[in-house]
Motif scaffolding. Structure first.
Motif, PDB file in Angstrom:
ATOM      1  N   ASP A 197      32.818 -51.837 -54.846  1.00 43.02           N
ATOM      2  CA  ASP A 197      31.804 -50.957 -55.427  1.00 43.02           C
ATOM      3  C   ASP A 197      30.692 -50.589 -54.449  1.00 43.02           C
ATOM      4  N   HIS A 198      30.526 -51.349 -53.390  1.00 41.78           N
ATOM      5  CA  HIS A 198      29.502 -51.041 -52.390  1.00 41.78           C
ATOM      6  C   HIS A 198      29.768 -49.714 -51.677  1.00 41.78           C
ATOM      7  N   LEU A 199      30.989 -49.198 -51.806  1.00 39.55           N
ATOM      8  CA  LEU A 199      31.333 -47.948 -51.124  1.00 39.55           C
ATOM      9  C   LEU A 199      30.470 -46.783 -51.584  1.00 39.55           C
ATOM     10  N   LYS A 200      29.957 -46.844 -52.811  1.00 41.95           N
ATOM     11  CA  LYS A 200      29.075 -45.783 -53.293  1.00 41.95           C
ATOM     12  C   LYS A 200      27.846 -45.680 -52.404  1.00 41.95           C
ATOM     13  N   MET A 201      27.338 -46.822 -51.971  1.00 38.88           N
ATOM     14  CA  MET A 201      26.145 -46.834 -51.122  1.00 38.88           C
ATOM     15  C   MET A 201      26.455 -46.359 -49.707  1.00 38.88           C
ATOM     16  N   VAL A 202      27.695 -46.479 -49.294  1.00 40.51           N
ATOM     17  CA  VAL A 202      28.090 -46.084 -47.944  1.00 40.51           C
ATOM     18  C   VAL A 202      28.498 -44.613 -47.908  1.00 40.51           C
ATOM     19  N   ILE A 203      29.284 -44.183 -48.879  1.00 41.39           N
ATOM     20  CA  ILE A 203      29.860 -42.843 -48.869  1.00 41.39           C
ATOM     21  C   ILE A 203      28.843 -41.769 -49.223  1.00 41.39           C
ATOM     22  N   LEU A 204      28.000 -42.002 -50.206  1.00 36.36           N
ATOM     23  CA  LEU A 204      27.053 -40.979 -50.656  1.00 36.36           C
ATOM     24  C   LEU A 204      26.077 -40.545 -49.555  1.00 36.36           C
ATOM     25  N   PRO A 205      25.421 -41.459 -48.833  1.00 34.48           N
ATOM     26  CA  PRO A 205      24.533 -40.996 -47.753  1.00 34.48           C
ATOM     27  C   PRO A 205      25.274 -40.213 -46.670  1.00 34.48           C
ATOM     28  N   GLN A 206      26.490 -40.624 -46.341  1.00 35.32           N
ATOM     29  CA  GLN A 206      27.273 -39.904 -45.337  1.00 35.32           C
ATOM     30  C   GLN A 206      27.626 -38.509 -45.832  1.00 35.32           C
ATOM     31  N   ALA A 207      27.988 -38.384 -47.099  1.00 39.42           N
ATOM     32  CA  ALA A 207      28.314 -37.072 -47.667  1.00 39.42           C
ATOM     33  C   ALA A 207      27.082 -36.163 -47.669  1.00 39.42           C
ATOM     34  N   ARG A 208      25.932 -36.712 -48.002  1.00 35.89           N
ATOM     35  CA  ARG A 208      24.697 -35.912 -47.983  1.00 35.89           C
ATOM     36  C   ARG A 208      24.382 -35.442 -46.568  1.00 35.89           C
ATOM     37  N   PHE A 209      24.544 -36.324 -45.598  1.00 36.46           N
ATOM     38  CA  PHE A 209      24.303 -35.958 -44.204  1.00 36.46           C
ATOM     39  C   PHE A 209      25.254 -34.842 -43.777  1.00 36.46           C
ATOM     40  N   ASP A 210      26.555 -35.010 -44.098  1.00 37.41           N
ATOM     41  CA  ASP A 210      27.550 -33.993 -43.740  1.00 37.41           C
ATOM     42  C   ASP A 210      27.237 -32.663 -44.403  1.00 37.41           C
ATOM     43  N   TRP A 211      26.783 -32.715 -45.661  1.00 37.72           N
ATOM     44  CA  TRP A 211      26.480 -31.482 -46.402  1.00 37.72           C
ATOM     45  C   TRP A 211      25.305 -30.742 -45.769  1.00 37.72           C
ATOM     46  N   ILE A 212      24.286 -31.477 -45.395  1.00 42.90           N
ATOM     47  CA  ILE A 212      23.100 -30.874 -44.788  1.00 42.90           C
ATOM     48  C   ILE A 212      23.439 -30.223 -43.448  1.00 42.90           C
ATOM     49  N   HIS A 213      24.333 -30.839 -42.697  1.00 45.23           N
ATOM     50  CA  HIS A 213      24.669 -30.359 -41.357  1.00 45.23           C
ATOM     51  C   HIS A 213      25.927 -29.493 -41.312  1.00 45.23           C
ATOM     52  N   LEU A 214      26.406 -29.046 -42.449  1.00 47.20           N
ATOM     53  CA  LEU A 214      27.587 -28.187 -42.511  1.00 47.20           C
ATOM     54  C   LEU A 214      27.184 -26.750 -42.180  1.00 47.20           C
ATOM     55  N   ARG A 215      27.810 -26.190 -41.151  1.00 48.16           N
ATOM     56  CA  ARG A 215      27.495 -24.817 -40.746  1.00 48.16           C
ATOM     57  C   ARG A 215      28.796 -24.052 -40.539  1.00 48.16           C
ATOM     58  N   LEU A 216      28.829 -22.831 -41.037  1.00 45.84           N
ATOM     59  CA  LEU A 216      30.013 -21.984 -40.915  1.00 45.84           C
ATOM     60  C   LEU A 216      30.349 -21.707 -39.454  1.00 45.84           C
ATOM     61  N   GLN A 217      29.332 -21.543 -38.626  1.00 49.56           N
ATOM     62  CA  GLN A 217      29.578 -21.195 -37.228  1.00 49.56           C
ATOM     63  C   GLN A 217      30.249 -22.324 -36.441  1.00 49.56           C
ATOM     64  N   ASP A 218      30.305 -23.536 -36.986  1.00 46.51           N
ATOM     65  CA  ASP A 218      30.949 -24.657 -36.305  1.00 46.51           C
ATOM     66  C   ASP A 218      32.471 -24.683 -36.489  1.00 46.51           C
ATOM     67  N   PHE A 219      33.002 -23.742 -37.270  1.00 42.73           N
ATOM     68  CA  PHE A 219      34.430 -23.741 -37.570  1.00 42.73           C
ATOM     69  C   PHE A 219      35.082 -22.467 -37.053  1.00 42.73           C
TER      70      PHE A 219
END
Length: 124
Positions: free
Chosen positions: A87-109
Motif C-alpha cells: 500500500d505504500h506505493l500510493k505515496m511513491v507513485i502519486l508524487p512521481q505522476a504529479r511531477f511527470d504531469w507538470i513537466h509533460l510537454r508536447l515539444q518533447d515528443f
C-alpha cells in the motif's frame, strides 16, 4: 505448472508494481461474484464464502506470492497482509505522476501518438 483456467485480470506481481490496479480489479470482481464482504473488517461472511474468496485471490497472485502466503487461509488476513506489503506505493507513485504531469510537454515528443501514450500512462 501454468494455471489451466483463465484469469479475469492480471495477477499481482511479486514486486507489487501493479498493486493499485490489482486491488481495484479484485474488489470489483469480488463484488460482482458476491464475495466482497469476505475482505471487509468485522465481516459476517459464511464458511462457504471464505474459501471461494481465498481461491479467487490466490488464483490472481504471482507464484512467488502464493508460496510466501501459503499458510494463510483467511481472505481478510491475506488482503490485509498484501495491503501492508504494497500500500505504500500510493505515496511513491502519486508524487512521481504529479511531477511527470507538470513537466509533460508536447515539444518533447516526435509525434502526437508518443505524447498521448505518455499522457495516458501518467493518468493511469
Amino acid at each position: 505448472m501454468a494455471n489451466l483456467s483463465k484469469r479475469e485480470f492480471v495477477a499481482l506481481n511479486i514486486s507489487g508494481k501493479n498493486y493499485l490496479s490489482w486491488v481495484l480489479d479484485a474488489e470489483i470482481h469480488l463484488n460482482a461474484i458476491g464475495l466482497a464482504d469476505t475482505i471487509q473488517n468485522k465481516n459476517q461472511a459464511s464458511n462457504q464464502d471464505r474459501p471461494k474468496a481465498m481461491i479467487f485471490l490466490r488464483h490472481h497472485l504471482d507464484e512467488g506470492l502464493k508460496l510466501e502466503y501459503l499458510t494463510i487461509k483467511d481472505p481478510l488476513m491475506l488482503w490485509n497482509n498484501l495491503k501492508d506489503r504494497h500500500d505504500h506505493l500510493k505515496m511513491v507513485i502519486l508524487p512521481q505522476a504529479r511531477f511527470d504531469w507538470i513537466h509533460l510537454r508536447l515539444q518533447d515528443f516526435k509525434s502526437n501518438y508518443e505524447y498521448n501514450s505518455s499522457m495516458f500512462r501518467i493518468v493511469s
